[in-house]
Design a protein around this motif. Sequence first.
Motif, PDB file in Angstrom:
ATOM      1  N   PRO A  37       0.830  -1.217   0.000  1.00 35.21           N
ATOM      2  CA  PRO A  37       0.000   0.000   0.000  1.00 35.21           C
ATOM      3  C   PRO A  37       0.859   1.258   0.000  1.00 35.21           C
ATOM      4  O   PRO A  37       1.874   1.344   0.699  1.00 35.21           O
ATOM      5  CB  PRO A  37      -0.807  -0.128   1.300  1.00 35.21           C
ATOM      6  N   ASP A  61      -5.262 -10.887  -2.852  1.00 33.40           N
ATOM      7  CA  ASP A  61      -5.740  -9.723  -2.124  1.00 33.40           C
ATOM      8  C   ASP A  61      -5.226  -8.491  -2.865  1.00 33.40           C
ATOM      9  O   ASP A  61      -4.029  -8.212  -2.870  1.00 33.40           O
ATOM     10  CB  ASP A  61      -5.196  -9.767  -0.696  1.00 33.40           C
ATOM     11  N   ASP A  77      -6.063  -5.284  -2.277  1.00 33.25           N
ATOM     12  CA  ASP A  77      -6.091  -3.992  -1.584  1.00 33.25           C
ATOM     13  C   ASP A  77      -4.888  -3.720  -0.692  1.00 33.25           C
ATOM     14  O   ASP A  77      -4.668  -2.581  -0.282  1.00 33.25           O
ATOM     15  CB  ASP A  77      -7.377  -3.866  -0.763  1.00 33.25           C
ATOM     16  N   THR A  89      -4.370  -4.487   2.424  1.00 34.36           N
ATOM     17  CA  THR A  89      -4.735  -4.189   3.809  1.00 34.36           C
ATOM     18  C   THR A  89      -5.184  -5.484   4.478  1.00 34.36           C
ATOM     19  O   THR A  89      -5.386  -6.506   3.816  1.00 34.36           O
ATOM     20  CB  THR A  89      -5.883  -3.159   3.891  1.00 34.36           C
ATOM     21  N   ARG A  99     -11.259  -5.472   1.271  1.00 32.31           N
ATOM     22  CA  ARG A  99     -11.721  -4.369   0.429  1.00 32.31           C
ATOM     23  C   ARG A  99     -11.899  -4.827  -1.016  1.00 32.31           C
ATOM     24  O   ARG A  99     -12.859  -4.476  -1.666  1.00 32.31           O
ATOM     25  CB  ARG A  99     -10.737  -3.205   0.493  1.00 32.31           C
ATOM     26  N   TYR A 100     -10.918  -5.585  -1.484  1.00 39.40           N
ATOM     27  CA  TYR A 100     -11.028  -6.085  -2.862  1.00 39.40           C
ATOM     28  C   TYR A 100     -10.177  -7.345  -2.976  1.00 39.40           C
ATOM     29  O   TYR A 100      -8.956  -7.270  -2.995  1.00 39.40           O
ATOM     30  CB  TYR A 100     -10.563  -5.027  -3.861  1.00 39.40           C
ATOM     31  N   GLY A 114     -14.453  -0.144  -8.597  1.00 44.40           N
ATOM     32  CA  GLY A 114     -13.775  -1.428  -8.703  1.00 44.40           C
ATOM     33  C   GLY A 114     -14.277  -2.295  -9.833  1.00 44.40           C
ATOM     34  O   GLY A 114     -13.994  -3.490  -9.869  1.00 44.40           O
ATOM     35  N   LEU A 152     -12.706   2.450  -3.471  1.00 40.11           N
ATOM     36  CA  LEU A 152     -12.522   1.353  -2.516  1.00 40.11           C
ATOM     37  C   LEU A 152     -11.400   1.643  -1.531  1.00 40.11           C
ATOM     38  O   LEU A 152     -11.088   0.804  -0.683  1.00 40.11           O
ATOM     39  CB  LEU A 152     -12.224   0.049  -3.261  1.00 40.11           C
ATOM     40  N   VAL A 189      -8.265   1.825  -2.323  1.00 32.57           N
ATOM     41  CA  VAL A 189      -7.179   0.917  -2.687  1.00 32.57           C
ATOM     42  C   VAL A 189      -6.116   1.683  -3.453  1.00 32.57           C
ATOM     43  O   VAL A 189      -6.409   2.326  -4.472  1.00 32.57           O
ATOM     44  CB  VAL A 189      -7.692  -0.260  -3.540  1.00 32.57           C
TER      45      VAL A 189
END
Length: 705
Positions: A264, A327, A329, A331, A335-336, A537, A683, A685
Amino acid sequence: MKEVLYRSALAVAIVTALGSNPALAQQAGTDDQAVQLDQVSVTAQRREAQMQKTPLSMSVISGPELDRMQVKRVDDIKFAAPNIIIEQNTGTSSGAKIFMRGVGADESMFTNDPAVALYIDDVYIPRQNGAMFDLYDVERIEVLRGPQGTLYGRNATGGAIRYISRKPTGESKLALDGSIGNLGRRDARVSFATRIGETLDVSAAALSRQRDGILKDITHNRMVNDQDVLAGRLSLASTWGEASYATLSIDRLRERSTPAWGTPVALDANGNQVPRLGSFYKTETDTLGLNDIDQFGVALTNETDFGAFSWRSIAHYRTLDHHFYMDVDGTAQTRYHLEQDQRQNQKGYEAQFTSQLDGPFSWVAGVFAFKEHNDQPTRSDIFVRGGTNYIAQDTSAYAIYAQGDYKFTDKLTLTLGGRYSYESKDFSVRAVKANGEPNFSKNMRNSWNRPDWKALLSYNFNDNVMGYASVTTGFKSGGFNGRGSTPATLVQVDAETLRAYEIGIKSTLWDNRLRLNGNYYRLDYDGIQLAAVNPEGIFVVTNATGALIQGIELEAEAQLTRGLKLNATLGTIDSEYQKYKAINAAYFRGHPMKNAPELQWTFGSSYVQPLGNADLVFSAQARYTDEYYQNQDASRLIMRKAGHEYNARIAYEPRDAEWSVALWGKNLSNEFASTGGFDIAGLGVGVIYPNVPRTYGVEFSYRFW
């Protein structure tokens, strides 16, 4: 920018100047052996010819250069060719994102075909997933820039990369190569060859590539973005009849690497990327992920000499299974997340006929047929577990082509080529809600056809200098937005087309000690198939614009002395969107094209120093890439900053022994770079996928016989 251009031009100018330096020429001429570059043979135009006699912008890596330049995977080719972006695709361990001259595709879904065609022994590889092949048991690699719409199978609007493997020759051989290094690097390659009876030649090769992860998953206290690959190839070759030669090749790959996790990021007050977790090599996730890849392929090639012409046929069958859960995102929240379980198979046949008679006219003609099936359940978890879309597509592609050369004189040659392509695609989606209830279904079918052509004039100013000018068209068929999550976003995409103008010169100077090639290109690009993620997204695909792309490319290679060799490339891209509607003007006007850096250059050298009864071989490469954007919105959050890469290798090679050893290093400056990313504001992201940091180690080889 001006300073970078100056340094880049200066590097090429130095190489060029050395080619006309009489003092160096005199020194080289006094050596006991002739100081000359090796001749390079290619089959880029479907017949064997010298690279410098082929009027086409191309780069070739072969022989010892593959080891000296540390070309181990498809993405290592970027150190040997101008105006090329090859990176691991976002989220995948072995997806290949390839752009040439700003033309390419970065969406790995099977409903989006690549614009740069990849061929393994003339077998077309249609999917990005699994296309980051390890280059073992390889004879040479040919990188053909610009559209290759006349002689090549499918969707080569951006260019083509040809991987030509070593053929069985009857030689008896058993050799082992290995490499160990930091980050837990453990590679091994074994190759075997023999002759059975009087006519059956056999070769086999196997590869194991292992490396620990480069990112720390702080949620689970583990390292991710590792490598775990096993691959093998078996080839059988034999003559039959009076004038035929057949080769059967079988390959298998198994990969169990983790997915490629992103880290991130955010922007500071100055607009610079900063890691949210304190390091670009840390990430968070609430899942362990999955990334299982299995590939299998078999190909039968037959060549027959009929005297006046030769016939070459290639029949193949390939499968790909790729189960993937990632994954997106970065995190520890959902989230996504994305899951897909792709099952792909393809079969194809191509027949090529090549003239062999003497005279001013020569020709190549052929037919091409290809069928592919894909099916894949896809699930997007956006904050909560999502529903599943069961997506399938059947593709059929057919083409006929011919290209002829007519020599008006020993100096002037006209080349004309044509190809007619027809493709059809059957696409279906069956959507199921998260609770298992039916959601919707949709079926779509369409076909596309197009003639493409090529016109080229080449002129030999003398035996060592050739100039050429060409106009070539390319075609990439339309398709469907397989990422769409609603009936409204499951739209059709039209075909994209490209017309390329190119003028170039190829020269072999300084008594064959210097090769200096250059070209100017202009691409009129229409109906670009753009893939993007909107703020919610949802993936969308459109043909909203065209573009004008132009630039120059220079390539130089110089054998200064018997031991010292230099090479350099330089490429520029000047791109501008055009032909968009007024409603889209704010989106395209003044926006840069993605994956299209304005400037790239490479510089490499190798030096052989005799040491007793052995040679010390020093080799090094440097590469500069200007900044470029990695999504359609030109987001600075995930852009690739301008930067350099440096590789080096020192090998000890005894002349009368069957072994050698080398020290190697890659990304020696340990410079960080983003190879891709997602910026999905709706999102929350923002992630980038970091490059591999500095790696180094030792490699060895031993030939048992």
